[in-house]
Design a protein around this motif. Structure first.
Motif, PDB file in Angstrom:
ATOM      1  N   GLY A  83       0.824  -1.224   0.000  1.00  0.00           N
ATOM      2  CA  GLY A  83       0.000   0.000   0.000  1.00  0.00           C
ATOM      3  C   GLY A  83       0.848   1.260   0.000  1.00  0.00           C
ATOM      4  O   GLY A  83       0.555   2.219  -0.724  1.00  0.00           O
ATOM      5  N   LEU A  84       1.908   1.254   0.794  1.00  0.00           N
ATOM      6  CA  LEU A  84       2.783   2.420   0.865  1.00  0.00           C
ATOM      7  C   LEU A  84       3.506   2.638  -0.460  1.00  0.00           C
ATOM      8  O   LEU A  84       3.637   3.776  -0.932  1.00  0.00           O
ATOM      9  CB  LEU A  84       3.794   2.240   2.006  1.00  0.00           C
ATOM     10  N   ALA A  85       3.946   1.561  -1.097  1.00  0.00           N
ATOM     11  CA  ALA A  85       4.621   1.673  -2.390  1.00  0.00           C
ATOM     12  C   ALA A  85       3.673   2.244  -3.439  1.00  0.00           C
ATOM     13  O   ALA A  85       4.082   3.067  -4.266  1.00  0.00           O
ATOM     14  CB  ALA A  85       5.151   0.311  -2.827  1.00  0.00           C
ATOM     15  N   GLN A  86       2.416   1.834  -3.422  1.00  0.00           N
ATOM     16  CA  GLN A  86       1.454   2.361  -4.389  1.00  0.00           C
ATOM     17  C   GLN A  86       1.216   3.854  -4.194  1.00  0.00           C
ATOM     18  O   GLN A  86       1.011   4.586  -5.161  1.00  0.00           O
ATOM     19  CB  GLN A  86       0.133   1.607  -4.288  1.00  0.00           C
ATOM     20  N   VAL A  87       1.239   4.304  -2.939  1.00  0.00           N
ATOM     21  CA  VAL A  87       1.046   5.730  -2.670  1.00  0.00           C
ATOM     22  C   VAL A  87       2.275   6.530  -3.098  1.00  0.00           C
ATOM     23  O   VAL A  87       2.155   7.599  -3.704  1.00  0.00           O
ATOM     24  CB  VAL A  87       0.753   5.965  -1.170  1.00  0.00           C
ATOM     25  N   LEU A  88       3.459   6.023  -2.803  1.00  0.00           N
ATOM     26  CA  LEU A  88       4.698   6.762  -3.051  1.00  0.00           C
ATOM     27  C   LEU A  88       5.167   6.732  -4.501  1.00  0.00           C
ATOM     28  O   LEU A  88       6.021   7.521  -4.883  1.00  0.00           O
ATOM     29  CB  LEU A  88       5.811   6.216  -2.148  1.00  0.00           C
ATOM     30  N   VAL A  89       4.626   5.841  -5.319  1.00  0.00           N
ATOM     31  CA  VAL A  89       5.095   5.706  -6.700  1.00  0.00           C
ATOM     32  C   VAL A  89       4.749   6.934  -7.548  1.00  0.00           C
ATOM     33  O   VAL A  89       5.412   7.213  -8.537  1.00  0.00           O
ATOM     34  CB  VAL A  89       4.598   4.390  -7.338  1.00  0.00           C
ATOM     35  N   LEU A  90       3.772   7.702  -7.147  1.00  0.00           N
ATOM     36  CA  LEU A  90       3.423   8.997  -7.758  1.00  0.00           C
ATOM     37  C   LEU A  90       3.342   8.974  -9.287  1.00  0.00           C
ATOM     38  O   LEU A  90       4.004   9.740  -9.982  1.00  0.00           O
ATOM     39  CB  LEU A  90       4.438  10.066  -7.331  1.00  0.00           C
ATOM     40  N   GLY A  91       2.556   8.103  -9.814  1.00  0.00           N
ATOM     41  CA  GLY A  91       2.323   8.084 -11.252  1.00  0.00           C
ATOM     42  C   GLY A  91       3.357   7.332 -12.066  1.00  0.00           C
ATOM     43  O   GLY A  91       3.237   7.242 -13.279  1.00  0.00           O
ATOM     44  N   LEU A  92       4.384   6.807 -11.427  1.00  0.00           N
ATOM     45  CA  LEU A  92       5.399   6.067 -12.157  1.00  0.00           C
ATOM     46  C   LEU A  92       5.118   4.564 -12.162  1.00  0.00           C
ATOM     47  O   LEU A  92       5.912   3.790 -12.669  1.00  0.00           O
ATOM     48  CB  LEU A  92       6.784   6.318 -11.545  1.00  0.00           C
ATOM     49  N   GLY A  93       3.978   4.163 -11.623  1.00  0.00           N
ATOM     50  CA  GLY A  93       3.642   2.748 -11.514  1.00  0.00           C
ATOM     51  C   GLY A  93       3.194   2.106 -12.810  1.00  0.00           C
ATOM     52  O   GLY A  93       3.088   0.890 -12.887  1.00  0.00           O
ATOM     53  N   ASP A  94       2.933   2.903 -13.828  1.00  0.00           N
ATOM     54  CA  ASP A  94       2.481   2.327 -15.103  1.00  0.00           C
ATOM     55  C   ASP A  94       3.197   2.942 -16.302  1.00  0.00           C
ATOM     56  O   ASP A  94       2.652   3.042 -17.390  1.00  0.00           O
ATOM     57  CB  ASP A  94       0.971   2.466 -15.248  1.00  0.00           C
ATOM     58  N   VAL A  95       4.433   3.342 -16.115  1.00  0.00           N
ATOM     59  CA  VAL A  95       5.219   3.909 -17.213  1.00  0.00           C
ATOM     60  C   VAL A  95       5.492   2.832 -18.250  1.00  0.00           C
ATOM     61  O   VAL A  95       5.327   3.036 -19.446  1.00  0.00           O
ATOM     62  CB  VAL A  95       6.544   4.511 -16.686  1.00  0.00           C
ATOM     63  N   PHE A  96       5.901   1.669 -17.775  1.00  0.00           N
ATOM     64  CA  PHE A  96       6.167   0.528 -18.659  1.00  0.00           C
ATOM     65  C   PHE A  96       5.010  -0.457 -18.543  1.00  0.00           C
ATOM     66  O   PHE A  96       4.566  -0.773 -17.440  1.00  0.00           O
ATOM     67  CB  PHE A  96       7.474  -0.165 -18.264  1.00  0.00           C
ATOM     68  N   THR A  97       4.513  -0.946 -19.660  1.00  0.00           N
ATOM     69  CA  THR A  97       3.409  -1.910 -19.650  1.00  0.00           C
ATOM     70  C   THR A  97       3.764  -3.145 -20.486  1.00  0.00           C
ATOM     71  O   THR A  97       3.141  -3.408 -21.517  1.00  0.00           O
ATOM     72  CB  THR A  97       2.120  -1.264 -20.180  1.00  0.00           C
ATOM     73  N   PRO A  98       4.764  -3.912 -20.024  1.00  0.00           N
ATOM     74  CA  PRO A  98       5.098  -5.134 -20.768  1.00  0.00           C
ATOM     75  C   PRO A  98       4.021  -6.198 -20.562  1.00  0.00           C
ATOM     76  O   PRO A  98       3.177  -6.089 -19.671  1.00  0.00           O
ATOM     77  CB  PRO A  98       6.429  -5.565 -20.154  1.00  0.00           C
TER      78      PRO A  98
END
Length: 129
Positions: A83-98
């Motif tokens: 949960g903390l990682a999802q909050v802190l990723v700040l929009g970089l969680g879906d830059v790459f979509t392999p």
């Protein structure tokens, strides 16, 4: 035989403006103290930023490890890190979509960790100058 220095002889040179031999430390020269306090405050802020960015990167690395090694999502610590990682990723969680979701997590959260490291390092260097 013993050595006795001359009375009133100070082996050290005067210490800046306002210094009179025999009258203690210079009075009224506070610029050095102000600069030292600013340096200490800047170092403190830089250290806090360094610690915070290190903690955030640690969260991302733990998240990547938990995903790679298929950690138990029911575990409170694993769930908290996720949960903390999802909050802190700040929009970089879906830059790459392999096609491979595991590779996506590694790339995206690795990128986020790298961005935090670089930005944190740049900020701390700017503060310490």
């Amino acid at each position: 035989m013993s050595y006795h220095p001359q009375q009133g002889h100070n082996p050290y040179p005067p210490q800046g403006p306002g210094h009179h031999p025999g009258h203690g430390p210079p009075q009224g020269d506070y610029h050095g103290q102000d600069n030292r306090r600013r340096d200490e405050a800047g170092d403190t802020v830089a250290n806090v930023i360094h610690i915070v960015t290190g903690a955030v990167v640690t969260v991302f690395v733990l998240h990547i490890l938990f995903v790679v090694f298929d950690a138990n999502q029911g575990n409170e610590f694993v769930s908290f890190v996720y949960g903390l990682a999802q909050v802190l990723v700040l929009g970089l969680g879906d830059v790459f979509t392999p096609d491979d979701a595991l590779l996506g997590v590694i790339l995206n959260y690795g990128l986020a960790a790298l961005v935090y490291l670089v930005v944190g390092r740049v900020i701390t260097k700017a503060i310490r100058r």
